[in-house]
Design an enzyme around this catalytic site. Structure first.
Site, short mmCIF file in Angstrom:
data_model
loop_
_atom_site.label_atom_id
_atom_site.label_comp_id
_atom_site.label_asym_id
_atom_site.label_seq_id
_atom_site.Cartn_x
_atom_site.Cartn_y
_atom_site.Cartn_z
N CYS A 88 -9.86 -13.11 18.45
CA CYS A 88 -8.26 -13.41 18.23
C CYS A 88 -8.00 -15.05 18.52
CB CYS A 88 -7.45 -12.28 18.95
SG CYS A 88 -8.21 -10.74 19.06
N SER A 212 0.63 -4.88 19.60
CA SER A 212 1.05 -5.91 18.24
C SER A 212 0.38 -4.97 16.98
CB SER A 212 0.15 -7.15 18.70
OG SER A 212 -1.17 -7.20 18.73
N LYS A 333 3.52 -9.53 18.89
CA LYS A 333 4.10 -8.13 18.82
C LYS A 333 5.21 -7.88 17.50
CE LYS A 333 5.62 -3.90 19.48
NZ LYS A 333 5.94 -4.04 17.92
N HIS A 337 0.20 -10.16 14.13
CA HIS A 337 -0.96 -10.65 14.45
C HIS A 337 -1.94 -10.73 13.50
CE1 HIS A 337 -4.12 -11.91 17.30
NE2 HIS A 337 -4.28 -10.63 17.63
#
Lengths: 390, 129
Positions: A88, A212, A333, A337
């Site tokens: 990520c 998220s 969130k 994402h």
């Protein structure tokens, strides 16, 4: 080493973009960034692209070549394109690679982008692709999911510091509120504490609204040497720090489960590089893949003392207008994402704020902003500090 | 996933065999060939853990990992072994039986499966002592 500036930004809408492919969204973001910067393709010395898992999400690797090609930069200009992966944190890391390339003098104009197309697969496949950011052999095979790992962080944070589900929910409520003011956000609806607490348990103590979403989206920035940045734009945003830190990939190997020590170290390195302290930061985009992650981040980056992040969130100390506005974009969130895009989107948001063009979510007098991007449960952290003034 | 991927780790996965650095005295599970403290000065040997330990933290998983859907809800925990290292594993017990600090012991169990007719993964889970 040369100082580096952002001279243009671009971002697609985040969400379920079922009418677009991975290449479409990368190209859209990249083109908007170069239009914003007012540059031509011939000027681009290289592309860095954050993409976590084209292989799992759209069964496409070799993303660098693909995007260079469909950006019109491969067949005649042969612009080098490098894909960067750190789960990520892929986007933040792509940005960092681009900055290093310009700072070193090897390149002048770089486009750093990030993108992910996650909604083309079913939930099971997406969950499993994301689980690859953890240790497959010693976490994944035991039945660990990402919400599960962060739920274990949350459980211990609650146990040690008295953090409550309501405090975690307050993070989600605030980020949804910020998302209502962001045109690209996946979710633009206000929610309440009750919305979070009544949503399904994904991994107790985390509810669905603590997590998220799965998203599609891409973002891009154009980088240039600071000395020439004003040739391209009246409002270059200067890079004051780019730092990165590693920590054990497995949550169980961390010295303290409730501290992402990669965030702590990357943050300290960034403050040192910029010659700044947390008090100097006007706003921050942190990696809130789960609500507890935002609480840990604002502690680990030095904005609140360890254990105080939940209380601070509940008391509104991270809202726009407070001492340290956190996630004015809506964060992971509410803005969404798309994992490879997130680190770049954070830089796009900070740039917008420092240029004073953030509209309703504008932080008054924003001069210095920070972006914090995490890979996995904290195996990688990337931190950037940006400034309106050189 | 393939057969080889999980067979090659049989001794470690099935028996809680980790490693021990005789230079600094640290114990590692999962096994490490490079001691993070001593690095190349470390002398690594195999070590059989007893597997007893204490729950440091846990989560109750409702949305399962791929291949674990038939087990929900299940308890995922970080367990600190008595010899020092921590690992991730499932604790089999009723809700309410598990809290931070619960003492656990290892049991040999099915971990998950690829599909109804697919590979089955075996390994260590834990139960309250």
């Amino acid at each position: 080493m040369r100082d580096v500036a952002i001279i243009g930004t671009g971002c697609t809408k985040f969400g379920e973009l079922w009418d677009r492919s991975l290449r479409d969204i990368f190209v859209e973001a990249g083109v908007s960034a170069i239009v914003d910067a007012g540059i031509q393709g011939e000027e681009i010395d290289g592309l860095y692209m954050g993409n976590m898992s084209g292989g799992r999400f759209v069964e496409q690797e070799h993303v660098g070549s693909l995007i260079a090609d469909y950006s019109g930069l491969a067949s005649e200009l042969h612009v080098p394109a490098t894909r960067v992966e750190a789960a990520c944190a892929s986007g933040g890391l792509a940005l960092r690679q681009g900055i290093l390339a310009v700072a070193s003098g090897y390149a002048d104009i770089i486009v750093a982008a990030g993108g992910e197309k996650m909604t083309d697969v079913d939930l099971d496949t997406a969950t499993d692709a994301l689980a690859a950011a953890a240790d497959r052999e010693w976490e994944g095979i035991m039945g660990a999911t990402f919400p599960g790992l962060y739920a274990m962080i949350a459980r211990l944070h609650m146990h040690k510091y008295g953090t409550t589900s309501e405090q975690m929910a307050a993070v989600s409520v605030k980020n949804h509120h910020n998302g209502t003011m962001n045109p690209i956000a996946q979710f633009k609806n206000e929610i309440t504490i009750d919305t979070v607490l009544r949503s399904n348990m994904v991994a107790d103590p985390l509810h669905m609204f603590d997590c998220s979403p799965i998203s599609d989206g891409a973002a891009a920035v154009v980088l240039a040497p600071a000395d020439v940045a004003k040739k391209y734009t009246d409002t270059p945003i200067y890079v004051k720090a780019t730092t990165q830190a590693s920590s054990p990939i497995s949550l169980h190997d961390r010295a303290d489960i409730t501290t992402l020590d990669a965030s702590v170290v990357a943050g300290q390195r960034a403050y040192k590089m910029a010659g700044l302290t947390p008090d100097d930061i006007d706003l921050v985009e942190v990696h809130d893949c789960f609500t507890i992650a935002e609480i840990c981040a604002i502690e680990d980056l030095g904005f609140f003392k360890k254990g105080d992040g939940g209380r601070a969130s509940e008391d509104g100390e991270t809202a726009i207008g407070s001492r340290i506005p956190v996630n004015t974009s809506g964060g992971l969130k509410a803005c969404g994402h798309p994992v490879g895009a997130t680190g770049i989107k954070q830089a796009v948001e900070i740039t917008k704020q420092l240029r004073g063009t953030a509209g309703k979510s504008q932080v008054d007098g924003a001069g210095i902003g920070m972006a914090h991007n995490v890979g996995g449960s904290g195996g990688t952290a990337v931190v950037h500090i940006f400034s309106r003034d050189r | 996933m393939t057969v080889a991927r999980f067979w090659r780790k049989i001794p470690h996965r099935y028996n809680l065999i980790g490693t021990h650095c005789t230079t600094c005295g640290e114990y590692y599970f999962p096994p490490r060939q490079m001691c993070p403290t001593c690095r190349r000065d470390g002398k690594i040997e195999s070590y059989q853990f007893e597997g007893k330990g204490e729950v440091i933290t846990y989560a109750v998983i409702h949305t399962a990992a791929k291949g674990y859907a038939n087990q929900v809800p299940y308890n995922l925990a970080i367990i600190k072994l008595d010899e020092g290292p921590s690992l991730t594993g499932q604790v089999i017990c009723e809700p309410g039986e598990l809290e931070i600090g619960t003492r656990v012991r290892p049991v040999f169990r099915k971990l998950g499966e690829e599909s109804e007719k697919g590979m089955i993964y075996y390994g260590t889970k834990f139960v309250p002592e």
